[in-house]
Motif scaffolding. Structure first.
Motif, mmCIF file in Angstrom:
data_model
loop_
_atom_site.group_PDB
_atom_site.id
_atom_site.type_symbol
_atom_site.label_atom_id
_atom_site.label_comp_id
_atom_site.label_asym_id
_atom_site.label_seq_id
_atom_site.Cartn_x
_atom_site.Cartn_y
_atom_site.Cartn_z
ATOM 1 N N TYR A 60 47.138 44.486 40.349
ATOM 2 C CA TYR A 60 47.277 45.998 40.455
ATOM 3 C C TYR A 60 45.837 46.035 41.924
ATOM 4 O O TYR A 60 44.992 45.852 41.265
ATOM 5 C CB TYR A 60 47.484 46.502 39.380
ATOM 6 N N ILE A 70 40.327 46.506 30.599
ATOM 7 C CA ILE A 70 41.200 45.365 30.539
ATOM 8 C C ILE A 70 40.890 44.640 29.737
ATOM 9 O O ILE A 70 39.369 44.488 29.512
ATOM 10 C CB ILE A 70 40.627 45.049 32.488
ATOM 11 N N GLU A 108 34.927 44.918 32.249
ATOM 12 C CA GLU A 108 35.311 44.275 34.091
ATOM 13 C C GLU A 108 34.812 43.502 33.937
ATOM 14 O O GLU A 108 34.430 42.716 35.404
ATOM 15 C CB GLU A 108 34.303 46.123 34.263
ATOM 16 N N VAL A 134 42.067 53.576 35.607
ATOM 17 C CA VAL A 134 42.125 51.927 34.678
ATOM 18 C C VAL A 134 40.619 52.466 33.810
ATOM 19 O O VAL A 134 39.683 52.422 34.211
ATOM 20 C CB VAL A 134 41.670 50.662 35.480
ATOM 21 N N ILE A 175 39.703 39.566 37.574
ATOM 22 C CA ILE A 175 39.775 41.274 38.634
ATOM 23 C C ILE A 175 38.739 40.488 40.296
ATOM 24 O O ILE A 175 38.130 39.560 40.079
ATOM 25 C CB ILE A 175 38.248 41.519 38.014
ATOM 26 N N ILE A 199 46.082 46.015 30.559
ATOM 27 C CA ILE A 199 45.079 46.910 31.436
ATOM 28 C C ILE A 199 45.208 48.005 30.431
ATOM 29 O O ILE A 199 46.770 48.477 30.388
ATOM 30 C CB ILE A 199 45.089 47.568 32.754
ATOM 31 N N ILE A 236 43.912 42.452 39.597
ATOM 32 C CA ILE A 236 43.325 43.428 39.305
ATOM 33 C C ILE A 236 42.578 43.396 40.836
ATOM 34 O O ILE A 236 41.444 42.508 41.030
ATOM 35 C CB ILE A 236 42.327 44.059 38.381
#
Ligand code: NAP
Length: 314
Positions: A148, A206, A123, A203, A131, A215, A239
């Protein structure tokens, strides 16, 4: 002699701005302190449909701008500074900021919440490289790409709908089958052919090289894992995580009563466990965290602060 404010409002989201408006109109000696931008969480909301009167598309940004303007019209003093420490006991309270120390008879805490991180592997590496926690800010970067959305609350579902204006396809990943999101938004999302659903999944990782390329999701029912890759043509994917909030109440830990999640406990007058200290908006323990309840809290907090000053002849 140093001036003593009637009220210092910490935070300028809808709760703080409503408190500020009421304080300005009541001609209280009021100061609002904000460390960043005005508006709080609603600044990352593209469309506010459930605030009475906002019938046409109203964004968090436009609503905030009008609220700030209205406060200024009534003479509210606003400074940009970061509160480092507070002293809440006694008739005169202190608010110590990076640039100044202020004294005040009452305080209204309207510090709101922050968004929660996913907490999965990778992350940190991909924040800003695939992200995001704000669709309004970053949706345009993912035009034509698959996106996503993680979460099943109001934010996830409403932002998923918004993201379909940009992304080729939006998939909501949620860890169970039931949703916290309100039914109206959920129905709207379910009717949207560009929204797909991946339920009972979380999740766990990543991956990518510079940008997000895949992912890994885990089925919470049996622990099986699946890796979802961006197509060669796309090369990447977006994401967006909307998995809840953390109250910004660190400053007040040990000074005020809070619940186990860190939300400040108050009565129906927004009075906290310390006399003359009030709380309004999302950082308060409450059932419903929305603009409509935040502005109501703010108004009540200011009126209660005014009454407290009158009653204590402070
Ligand atoms: P929320 O209501 O707390 O929902 C968080 C969602 O994320 C839940 O579906 C939760 O799943 C899921 N989640 C939590 N931790 C997770 C994890 N570690 N991994 C995967 N999923 C996780 O948060 P929100 O949607 O940000 O909303 C916050 C508050 O603002 C709410 O009170 C909401 O009503 C309000 N809000 C209102 C509006 C509006 O009025 N239009 C818009 C946005 C937000 P579980 O359900 O399984 O716990």
């Amino acid at each position: 002699m140093k001036q003593i404010y009637d009220v210092i409002i910490i935070g300028s989201g809808p709760a703080g701005l409503s408190a500020g408006l009421y304080a300005g109109r009541a001609k209280m000696k009021a100061l609002m302190i904000e460390k960043g931008q005005h508006g709080g969480q609603i600044m990352s909301t593209n469309s506010i449909e459930n605030y009475p009167g906002s019938i046409a598309e109203e964004s968090g940004e436009s609503l905030t701008a009008r609220m700030v303007e209205q406060c200024k019209t009534f003479g509210l003093e606003i400074v940009q500074d970061t509160v480092l420490k507070v002293q809440l006991e006694g008739a005169v309270k202190t608010v110590e900021c990076e640039n100044e120390v202020y004294e005040t008879k009452t305080i209204i805490i309207a510090t709101g919440t922050n968004t929660k991180n996913i907490g999965c592997v990778g992350e940190e590496e991909f924040v800003g490289r695939g992200i995001s926690y704000c669709a309004t800010c970053d949706a345009a970067f993912f035009s034509g790409l698959p996106v996503y959305v993680i979460g099943g609350g109001d934010s996830a579902i409403e932002e998923a709908i918004y993201l379909t204006k940009f992304a080729r396809e939006v998939t909501v990943i949620h860890r169970r089958e039931g949703f916290r999101a309100n039914k109206a938004s959920l129905d709207k999302a379910r009717e949207n052919p560009n929204i797909k659903w991946l339920l009972n999944r979380k999740v766990v990782e990543i991956k990518g090289d510079g940008l997000v390329e895949s992912i890994v999701v885990e089925d919470v029912r049996d622990g099986s894992r699946e890796e979802i890759h961006a197509s060669q043509e796309d090369g990447t994917m977006g994401i967006f995580a909307f998995i809840g909030l953390i109250p910004q109440t660190e400053l007040f830990k040990g000074l005020l009563d809070m619940d186990e999640q860190g939300y400040i406990i108050s009565d129906d007058k927004m009075q906290t466990s310390v006399e003359g200290v009030f709380v309004a908006g999302d950082c308060r323990q409450k059932l419903l965290r929305q603009v409509v309840t935040a502005v109501s809290d703010g108004a009540i907090a200011t009126v209660a602060a005014e009454k407290y000053i009158e009653e204590t002849n402070n």
